[in-house]
Design an enzyme around this catalytic site. Structure first.
Site, PDB file in Angstrom:
ATOM      1  N   LYS A  23      39.810  40.225  37.388  1.00  0.00           N
ATOM      2  CA  LYS A  23      39.617  40.239  38.847  1.00  0.00           C
ATOM      3  C   LYS A  23      40.744  41.001  39.549  1.00  0.00           C
ATOM      4  CE  LYS A  23      39.732  35.740  39.158  1.00  0.00           C
ATOM      5  NZ  LYS A  23      39.974  35.446  37.741  1.00  0.00           N
ATOM      6  N   ARG A  47      37.382  28.662  43.994  1.00  0.00           N
ATOM      7  CA  ARG A  47      37.366  28.218  42.602  1.00  0.00           C
ATOM      8  C   ARG A  47      36.719  26.860  42.443  1.00  0.00           C
ATOM      9  NH1 ARG A  47      42.224  31.546  41.014  1.00  0.00           N
ATOM     10  NH2 ARG A  47      42.574  31.334  38.806  1.00  0.00           N
ATOM     11  N   ARG A  73      49.112  39.807  28.862  1.00  0.00           N
ATOM     12  CA  ARG A  73      49.248  40.297  30.247  1.00  0.00           C
ATOM     13  C   ARG A  73      50.713  40.422  30.662  1.00  0.00           C
ATOM     14  NH1 ARG A  73      45.957  37.502  35.041  1.00  0.00           N
ATOM     15  NH2 ARG A  73      47.061  35.617  34.428  1.00  0.00           N
ATOM     16  N   ARG A 113      53.857  35.873  32.896  1.00  0.00           N
ATOM     17  CA  ARG A 113      53.750  34.653  33.692  1.00  0.00           C
ATOM     18  C   ARG A 113      53.913  33.430  32.803  1.00  0.00           C
ATOM     19  NH1 ARG A 113      48.344  35.432  37.259  1.00  0.00           N
ATOM     20  NH2 ARG A 113      48.218  33.212  36.744  1.00  0.00           N
ATOM     21  N   ARG A 173      44.281  25.962  31.307  1.00  0.00           N
ATOM     22  CA  ARG A 173      43.640  26.597  32.467  1.00  0.00           C
ATOM     23  C   ARG A 173      42.155  26.796  32.222  1.00  0.00           C
ATOM     24  NH1 ARG A 173      47.071  31.770  32.843  1.00  0.00           N
ATOM     25  NH2 ARG A 173      45.827  32.379  34.646  1.00  0.00           N
TER      26      ARG A 173
HETATM   27  P1  ADP Z   1      42.354  37.927  36.405  1.00  0.00           P
HETATM   28  O1  ADP Z   1      42.900  38.434  37.726  1.00  0.00           O
HETATM   29  O2  ADP Z   1      40.844  37.770  36.423  1.00  0.00           O
HETATM   30  O3  ADP Z   1      43.043  36.686  35.908  1.00  0.00           O
HETATM   31  P2  ADP Z   1      43.628  40.318  35.295  1.00  0.00           P
HETATM   32  O4  ADP Z   1      43.086  41.415  36.153  1.00  0.00           O
HETATM   33  O5  ADP Z   1      45.024  39.881  35.544  1.00  0.00           O
HETATM   34  O6  ADP Z   1      42.620  39.047  35.307  1.00  0.00           O
HETATM   35  O7  ADP Z   1      43.454  40.792  33.768  1.00  0.00           O
HETATM   36  C1  ADP Z   1      43.894  39.964  32.690  1.00  0.00           C
HETATM   37  C2  ADP Z   1      44.431  40.848  31.571  1.00  0.00           C
HETATM   38  O8  ADP Z   1      43.358  41.608  30.992  1.00  0.00           O
HETATM   39  C3  ADP Z   1      45.471  41.885  32.030  1.00  0.00           C
HETATM   40  O9  ADP Z   1      46.436  41.986  31.001  1.00  0.00           O
HETATM   41  C4  ADP Z   1      44.658  43.175  32.182  1.00  0.00           C
HETATM   42  O10 ADP Z   1      45.457  44.344  31.954  1.00  0.00           O
HETATM   43  C5  ADP Z   1      43.616  43.018  31.087  1.00  0.00           C
HETATM   44  N1  ADP Z   1      42.303  43.625  31.413  1.00  0.00           N
HETATM   45  C6  ADP Z   1      41.693  43.660  32.639  1.00  0.00           C
HETATM   46  N2  ADP Z   1      40.497  44.284  32.552  1.00  0.00           N
HETATM   47  C7  ADP Z   1      40.329  44.621  31.244  1.00  0.00           C
HETATM   48  C8  ADP Z   1      39.280  45.296  30.512  1.00  0.00           C
HETATM   49  N3  ADP Z   1      38.160  45.707  31.110  1.00  0.00           N
HETATM   50  N4  ADP Z   1      39.463  45.466  29.178  1.00  0.00           N
HETATM   51  C9  ADP Z   1      40.597  45.038  28.561  1.00  0.00           C
HETATM   52  N5  ADP Z   1      41.609  44.415  29.181  1.00  0.00           N
HETATM   53  C10 ADP Z   1      41.487  44.199  30.517  1.00  0.00           C
HETATM   54  P1  AMP Z   2      45.624  33.151  39.264  1.00  0.00           P
HETATM   55  O1  AMP Z   2      46.765  34.044  39.646  1.00  0.00           O
HETATM   56  O2  AMP Z   2      44.361  33.472  40.019  1.00  0.00           O
HETATM   57  O3  AMP Z   2      45.421  33.070  37.781  1.00  0.00           O
HETATM   58  O4  AMP Z   2      46.049  31.692  39.754  1.00  0.00           O
HETATM   59  C1  AMP Z   2      47.191  31.050  39.217  1.00  0.00           C
HETATM   60  C2  AMP Z   2      47.104  29.545  39.484  1.00  0.00           C
HETATM   61  O5  AMP Z   2      47.132  29.287  40.910  1.00  0.00           O
HETATM   62  C3  AMP Z   2      45.841  28.851  38.990  1.00  0.00           C
HETATM   63  O6  AMP Z   2      45.903  28.489  37.604  1.00  0.00           O
HETATM   64  C4  AMP Z   2      45.813  27.621  39.891  1.00  0.00           C
HETATM   65  O7  AMP Z   2      46.784  26.651  39.494  1.00  0.00           O
HETATM   66  C5  AMP Z   2      46.288  28.188  41.222  1.00  0.00           C
HETATM   67  N1  AMP Z   2      45.167  28.692  42.054  1.00  0.00           N
HETATM   68  C6  AMP Z   2      44.933  29.987  42.411  1.00  0.00           C
HETATM   69  N2  AMP Z   2      43.832  30.069  43.183  1.00  0.00           N
HETATM   70  C7  AMP Z   2      43.346  28.798  43.306  1.00  0.00           C
HETATM   71  C8  AMP Z   2      42.227  28.220  43.963  1.00  0.00           C
HETATM   72  N3  AMP Z   2      41.340  28.959  44.662  1.00  0.00           N
HETATM   73  N4  AMP Z   2      42.047  26.879  43.863  1.00  0.00           N
HETATM   74  C9  AMP Z   2      42.921  26.114  43.190  1.00  0.00           C
HETATM   75  N5  AMP Z   2      43.980  26.583  42.532  1.00  0.00           N
HETATM   76  C10 AMP Z   2      44.201  27.921  42.580  1.00  0.00           C
END
Ligand code: ADP
Ligand code: AMP
Length: 224
Positions: free
Chosen positions: A14, A89, A128, A161, A172
Site C-alpha cells: 500500500k 482497518r 522491508r 521497523r 500483526r
Molecule cells: P504496506 O504499506 O502495505 O504495509 P509496503 O508498501 O511497505 O506495504 O511494502 C512492503 C514491502 O514489500 C516493502 O519492502 C516493499 O519494498 C515491498 N514490495 C512492495 N510492493 C512489492 C511488489 N509488487 N513486489 C515485491 N515487493 C514489493
Molecule cells: P502500518 O504502518 O500501516 O503497518 O501501521 C503500523 C501500526 O500502526 C499497525 O500495526 C497498528 O498498530 C497501527 N495502525 C495503523 N493504522 C491503524 C488503523 N487504521 N487502525 C488501528 N491501528 C492502526
C-alpha cells in the site's frame, strides 16, 4: 472531498503504491501508520498510548485512530482529496469514515484491494527498509535502494521497523487479517471494491491500480 481507500494486508504494498500514485492522482497520501509513528517520535500522550499497541502488533483502538485521522483530514492540504493507506482497518472505522464523509456530501470513491498471499507478506515485511525522513519504502531484494542504507528520494537513513521483526509480523497478521476481511466486505457491499493482483512487480501493480482508479476501468473490473 475526493477519498480513495487503498486496502491490503500489512506488507501488501500500500505505502509503495500510494507514494507512486498520490501525486499523479492529485491526492494527498495519508497513512495512519505514519501519523502514529510521528506521534510516537514526538512523545505526545496519543503517541505513547498508540505505541504500546503498535509494539505488540495489535491494532490501535478505534477512538485514538479516528482522532488522529480526522485531525489530519482537517489540514488545508487534504481538502482537495486524499489517498488513504492503512485506514480504515476495522468495520467501525469504515463506518465512521462513511458518516464523516456523508456530512460533507461526499463518499469513498473507490477502494482498491491489493491482494498478496500471507506467506509472501512475511517475506516482504522481513526485508522491508524504511526511510527515517518520510517513510519511503524499499525491500532488500525486491526493491533495493541505489545505495545500501540510504533513501533514493531524500538521502535519509533507512531503518528496519521494530514491528517488522518476525514475531511481531506474525502477531500483526494474526490480529489484523480478520478485521481486513470485514472492511473488504463493507466496500464490496458499497460497490466500490476493486481487486488488484499484488504479487506482480511494483510497476505492474501501479499500472493495474491506475486502470482500477480510472472510471472506465472501474466499471469493467469492479467485483465483490
Ligand atoms: P504496506 O504499506 O502495505 O504495509 P509496503 O508498501 O511497505 O506495504 O511494502 C512492503 C514491502 O514489500 C516493502 O519492502 C516493499 O519494498 C515491498 N514490495 C512492495 N510492493 C512489492 C511488489 N509488487 N513486489 C515485491 N515487493 C514489493
Ligand atoms: P502500518 O504502518 O500501516 O503497518 O501501521 C503500523 C501500526 O500502526 C499497525 O500495526 C497498528 O498498530 C497501527 N495502525 C495503523 N493504522 C491503524 C488503523 N487504521 N487502525 C488501528 N491501528 C492502526
Amino acid at each position: 472531498m475526493r477519498v480513495v481507500v487503498l486496502l491490503g494486508a500489512p506488507g501488501a504494498g500500500k505505502g509503495t503504491q500510494a507514494q507512486l500514485l498520490a501525486g499523479r492522482l492529485g491526492l494527498v497520501h495519508v497513512a495512519t501508520g505514519d501519523l502514529f509513528r510521528a506521534a510516537v517520535r514526538s512523545g505526545t500522550a496519543l503517541g505513547r498510548e498508540a505505541g504500546a499497541y503498535m509494539e505488540r502488533g495489535a491494532l490501535v483502538p478505534d477512538e485514538l485512530t479516528l482522532r488522529i485521522l480526522f485531525e489530519r483530514l482537517e489540514a488545508p492540504d487534504a481538502s482537495a482529496g486524499v489517498l488513504l493507506d492503512g485506514f480504515p482497518r476495522t468495520l467501525a472505522q469504515a463506518e465512521a469514515l462513511d458518516a464523516a464523509l456523508a456530512e460533507r456530501g461526499s463518499r469513498v470513491e473507490v477502494a482498491p484491494l491489493i491482494e498478496v498471499p500471507e506467506k509472501e507478506l512475511v517475506t516482504r515485511l522481513s526485508g522491508r527498509w524504511t526511510c527515517r525522513a518520510d517513510g519511503h519504502v524499499y525491500h532488500a531484494l525486491a526493491n533495493p535502494p541505489r545505495l545500501a542504507g540510504v533513501c533514493d528520494v531524500d538521502g535519509s537513513e533507512l531503518y528496519q521497523r521494530d514491528d517488522d521483526r518476525p514475531e511481531t509480523v506474525r502477531a500483526r497478521l494474526a490480529s489484523q487479517l480478520g478485521a481486513l476481511t470485514e472492511v473488504v466486505d463493507h466496500y464490496a457491499r458499497a460497490g466500490v471494491l476493486v481487486r488488484v493482483d499484488g504479487r506482480r512487480p511494483i510497476e505492474a501493480v501501479t499500472a493495474d491500480l491506475l486502470t482500477a482508479l480510472a472510471p472506465a476501468g472501474r466499471s469493467r473490473s469492479a467485483v465483490g
